[in-house]
Structure formats: structure tokens, C-alpha cells
Design a protein around this motif. Structure first.
Motif, mmCIF file in Angstrom:
data_model
loop_
_atom_site.group_PDB
_atom_site.id
_atom_site.type_symbol
_atom_site.label_atom_id
_atom_site.label_comp_id
_atom_site.label_asym_id
_atom_site.label_seq_id
_atom_site.Cartn_x
_atom_site.Cartn_y
_atom_site.Cartn_z
ATOM 1 N N THR A 72 -8.497 -3.549 0.983
ATOM 2 C CA THR A 72 -7.295 -4.021 0.273
ATOM 3 C C THR A 72 -7.055 -5.508 0.322
ATOM 4 O OG1 THR A 72 -5.870 -3.660 2.226
ATOM 5 C CG2 THR A 72 -6.207 -1.831 0.829
ATOM 6 N N ILE A 121 -11.757 3.456 -2.113
ATOM 7 C CA ILE A 121 -10.997 3.192 -0.610
ATOM 8 C C ILE A 121 -11.330 4.384 0.083
ATOM 9 C CG2 ILE A 121 -8.743 4.035 -1.300
ATOM 10 C CD1 ILE A 121 -7.678 1.581 0.139
ATOM 11 N N GLU A 178 0.212 1.902 -3.799
ATOM 12 C CA GLU A 178 -1.239 1.320 -4.075
ATOM 13 C C GLU A 178 -2.267 2.390 -3.545
ATOM 14 O OE1 GLU A 178 -3.614 -1.679 -5.852
ATOM 15 O OE2 GLU A 178 -1.605 -1.340 -5.797
ATOM 16 N N MET A 201 0.739 -1.051 -0.166
ATOM 17 C CA MET A 201 -0.160 -0.057 -0.189
ATOM 18 C C MET A 201 0.845 1.231 0.001
ATOM 19 S SD MET A 201 -3.067 -0.950 -0.316
ATOM 20 C CE MET A 201 -3.669 0.546 -0.216
#
Length: 446
Positions: free
Chosen positions: A318, A379, A401, A74
Motif C-alpha cells: 500500500t 494485495i 481501500e 485502508m
């Protein structure tokens, strides 16, 4: 301060002669050791010596730790080749403007990194403060301290609790005693902590031995909802890891301790962060006294506390396994509600209550919340989204990410305004109603 050659500057300080690097309008001082420690022992401050020459190590010292696949995905890959494991991880780095007026004293921000009290260090590129320092003409000190088994698990004479917290206190003493020689104002020090770093600095407010070491705190995304009733879990974890306490191979310790991590099923959500600050052990009070201690100290510190709107999306949205079942339709609605509820439980409600307690006790407190405002960003505003906003540094975040659906121009535009507000708070303890707000920020004085 004396120029050495084009790329370096030498500071003659009461701590010793410190060589710094000149770099595009800023000065960097890397990895000054502020204390030493033996395994499971309290830190011992490094003694100052006017004649000593302070030399930065070739590689960045980092507390032994296991890499987190989620963080690697991430946020970005850790350049392990540039780090060196060191159990005694008491180092700090300083970033300041290259040009400071002769009698000028700059406000000092001390960065306490997050990572569940288990991973990270003070000198990651994703938290490089250079952009903020140049924009706002401040000094930022980044602190490394012991983590995990070495710093945040204990409970007896042989393995004391809260050693990482004691490391941070030693760093603050070093800053208080020496930052004026480097252009900083030793009477205007703001602690900035994110995630477990926010948890650490919140608890520094009620720690013994911190008198006059800092004046303000910026607490971002602290998991204060996980701080309660951890004693049984910590005691079990401590007992099970006794078999590792004499292990000389720290990498083997990192491989093996995970087998002893407490079960989330048994201890609930708090077991997701098995390491932490421990009440009833120096320098902290008993848990039942903590709220009254915060109220008692409320008027000593200016506090800015808050969170990101969708904190737990970092973990839940995620997950490939979860997205398989909850990635669309009714499943996605259930996922969104779960993110909302867990964010409120771990971060939101505790932050609001913390702020309210301080305000009711006469404290100067601001509460903030960061939103996404992007319709096509599934997200939202998850855990760690505040880091690129505060530190910038596009090159360090290009493979993240976390930001794949967000244009960097948006991060920069909102981040520059946020950095200005946070610097205003660090200078004065206040944020003016007329100061420009980024559109993603909800902020109010309690």
C-alpha cells in the motif's frame, strides 16, 4: 430484564440497573465503566451497587491517540466527532440477541481490539458484532483499555508496565461476575484478539490473576515474532518520554511522543511496534520463562490461532513510494518475496511454533490460515482482512481501500461460514471435521 419502552430494556443486575437499547433483533449495552484509573496507576474495579443506575456516556470514550493515516486509508475514516478522549479508558460494551430463553446461557466472546497497542477502541463500527450475534446466537463483549503511553510503556514504580493488560484483566473479572445477569454463560468465555489484541490475549494465558476468567482463545494475526528482547528498546523509550509524563494536555502528548519513538534501524523490526507487553513486570514472567509457562498452562485453554497469508502486504503493497519501484515486473517479484518472508518472520512461523508448543504439552490447539484465492487481487490476504469476515457490517467497510478489489458478496459468503466455525469453537472448544469451511480457510487440528 424488564421492557422500559419500545426501544430500551432495563436489566436489574447485581452491578446495578443497566439500560440497554433494542435494535433490530439485538440488545446493545454501550460503554459500561468496569474500572477507574489515575495516570500511570493500576486500575481499580468499579464497585457493584444494586441501587445504582448505569448510564452510558453520550460519546464513546477512547484512549487518547494519534490517528494512523494508513488505517484511515485502508480501513476507513474514524468518526472523531462521536468519540471523547479519556485517559481512564476502562469501558466495555455488550451485544446480545434480543430473545433468549428463560434459562438459556449463551457462550460469551470477548473482543480485544488490535492497533499496535497504540490506537483503536472496542467500539469501532468496523468491529460491530451485531451480524455475528444474530447469526450465531452468542454474546459479544467489546473491551476498551489504556493504550500507548498510558497502557503499554513502563518499567518503574512511577510508570508501571502492562497497565493495559491489567485493564483487560479487570474487564474479564467484571464479565465473570456479571455476564450471567445478562444471559451469558460465565463458565464459557472465549477471548478473541486480533493483531496486538491477539498478542495481549496470548500473554493473558501466562499472566497472574486470570484463574477461571476464560476457557478459550482465538488469536488472529498476533505479531508474536516481535515479542523477543524488547527490554532495551522499552527502557530507552520510557526514559525519553519522561518529559511528557506530567503533561496535562493529552493531545499535546500525542503530538510530541512520536519524536521519541525508537529507530527501526537500531532495534530492527520490533521497533515498528514500540509499545507492547513487557516481560519481567507484573503480571508477566521473565521472557526466558515464557515458553515453559505457556506449556505449563497448555491444557487449561482451548486455542485457535492463525494468520492471513499476506499479512505485511497491508504495509508494503500500500506504500506509494515502494510501488513506484516494486509495483511491476522484477520489482513486483521482489515485493512478493518480501511480503512472504516478513509475514513468515512476524506472524507465520511464531504462530506455528506457538501452536506446536501447546500441542506438544497436551493442549487442544487449532492452526488456521486465511488466503485470498482471487487472481486479480494484487494485495492478497493482508493484515486486517479477517475483520470484515468476522464482523460483517458492509456499510462500515464500504469506503475501505482494503476491500476495493473484493466483491462484498464474497466477503459475506466466506465470512458467514467463518463466523459459524468460530462460534462453534466458542461453544465447544472444537471444530468438527464435518463443519462447512469457507474456501479461503486452511484449518487443521495440531
Amino acid at each position: 430484564m424488564t421492557p422500559n419502552h419500545q426501544d430500551t430494556t432495563v436489566f436489574n443486575t447485581r452491578f446495578g440497573r443497566i439500560t440497554a437499547l433494542n435494535e433490530q433483533g439485538i440488545i446493545r449495552i454501550k460503554s459500561i465503566r468496569y474500572a477507574y484509573s489515575e495516570r500511570f496507576k493500576k486500575p481499580v474495579a468499579v464497585e457493584a451497587s444494586l441501587s445504582s443506575i448505569i448510564i452510558s456516556p453520550g460519546k464513546t470514550p477512547v484512549c487518547p491517540q494519534a490517528l494512523s493515516p494508513l488505517v484511515e486509508k485502508m480501513i476507513g475514516a474514524t468518526p472523531v466527532e462521536s468519540f471523547e478522549a479519556d485517559e481512564s479508558t476502562q469501558y466495555l460494551s455488550i451485544t446480545r440477541p434480543q430473545i433468549i430463553s428463560e434459562n438459556e446461557k449463551l457462550p460469551v466472546v470477548v473482543w480485544i481490539h488490535g492497533g499496535s497497542h497504540e490506537i483503536g477502541c472496542g467500539d469501532l463500527a468496523t468491529a460491530d458484532p451485531a451480524e455475528w450475534v444474530k447469526e450465531q446466537h452468542i454474546i459479544v463483549v467489546t473491551v476498551s483499555y489504556r493504550l500507548g503511553l498510558f497502557g503499554f510503556l513502563g518499567g518503574n514504580e512511577k510508570r508501571p508496565a502492562n497497565l493495559g493488560l491489567l485493564d483487560i484483566i479487570e474487564a474479564l473479572k467484571w464479565i465473570k461476575n456479571n455476564i450471567a445477569d445478562l444471559g451469558g454463560d460465565e463458565k464459557n468465555i472465549t477471548l478473541l484478539g486480533q493483531s496486538s489484541g491477539g498478542d495481549a490475549i496470548a500473554h493473558l494465558m501466562i499472566s497472574e490473576g486470570v484463574e477461571d476468567l476464560f476457557q478459550r482463545l482465538i488469536i488472529q494475526s498476533a505479531p508474536l515474532g516481535l515479542r523477543h528482547k524488547r527490554q532495551k528498546m522499552s527502557a530507552e523509550f520510557l526514559k525519553k518520554t519522561e518529559v511528557l509524563k506530567e503533561e496535562t494536555d493529552v493531545l499535546k502528548m500525542m503530538d510530541e511522543y512520536k519524536a521519541f519513538v525508537p529507530s527501526v534501524i537500531k532495534y530492527g523490526l520490533k521497533a515498528a511496534m514500540p509499545f507492547g507487553t513487557q516481560y519481567g513486570h507484573f503480571p508477566l514472567c521473565k521472557e526466558e520463562d515464557s515458553v515453559e509457562m505457556w506449556k505449563k498452562n497448555a491444557q487449561k485453554f482451548d486455542v485457535l490461532i492463525g494468520l492471513n497469508n499476506d499479512e505485511t502486504a497491508f504495509y508494503l503493497k500500500t506504500s506509494e513510494a515502494l510501488n513506484k519501484y516494486f509495483g511491476k515486473g522484477l520489482g513486483l517479484k521482489i515485493m512478493d518475496k518480501t511480503v512472504e518472508k516478513t509475514t513468515a518472520l512476524i506472524y507465520g512461523n511464531p504462530a506455528r511454533q506457538f501452536a506446536r508448543n501447546l500441542a506438544d504439552a497436551g493442549g487442544n490447539v487449532y492452526l488456521f490460515r486465511i488466503h485470498s484465492k482471487l487472481k486479480d487481487n494484487h494485495i492478497g490476504a493482508p493484515h486486517c482482512i479477517d475483520l470484515p469476515l468476522i464482523f460483517g457490517n458492509e456499510s462500515a467497510w464500504k469506503s475501505s481501500e482494503l476491500l476495493k478489489d473484493i466483491p462484498w458478496s464474497r466477503i459475506h459468503e466466506n465470512g458467514k461460514k467463518l463466523r459459524a466455525l468460530w462460534a462453534e469453537f466458542a461453544r465447544t472448544g472444537k471444530i468438527s471435521d464435518t463443519s462447512e469451511r469457507p474456501e479461503i480457510l486452511e484449518l487443521r487440528k495440531m
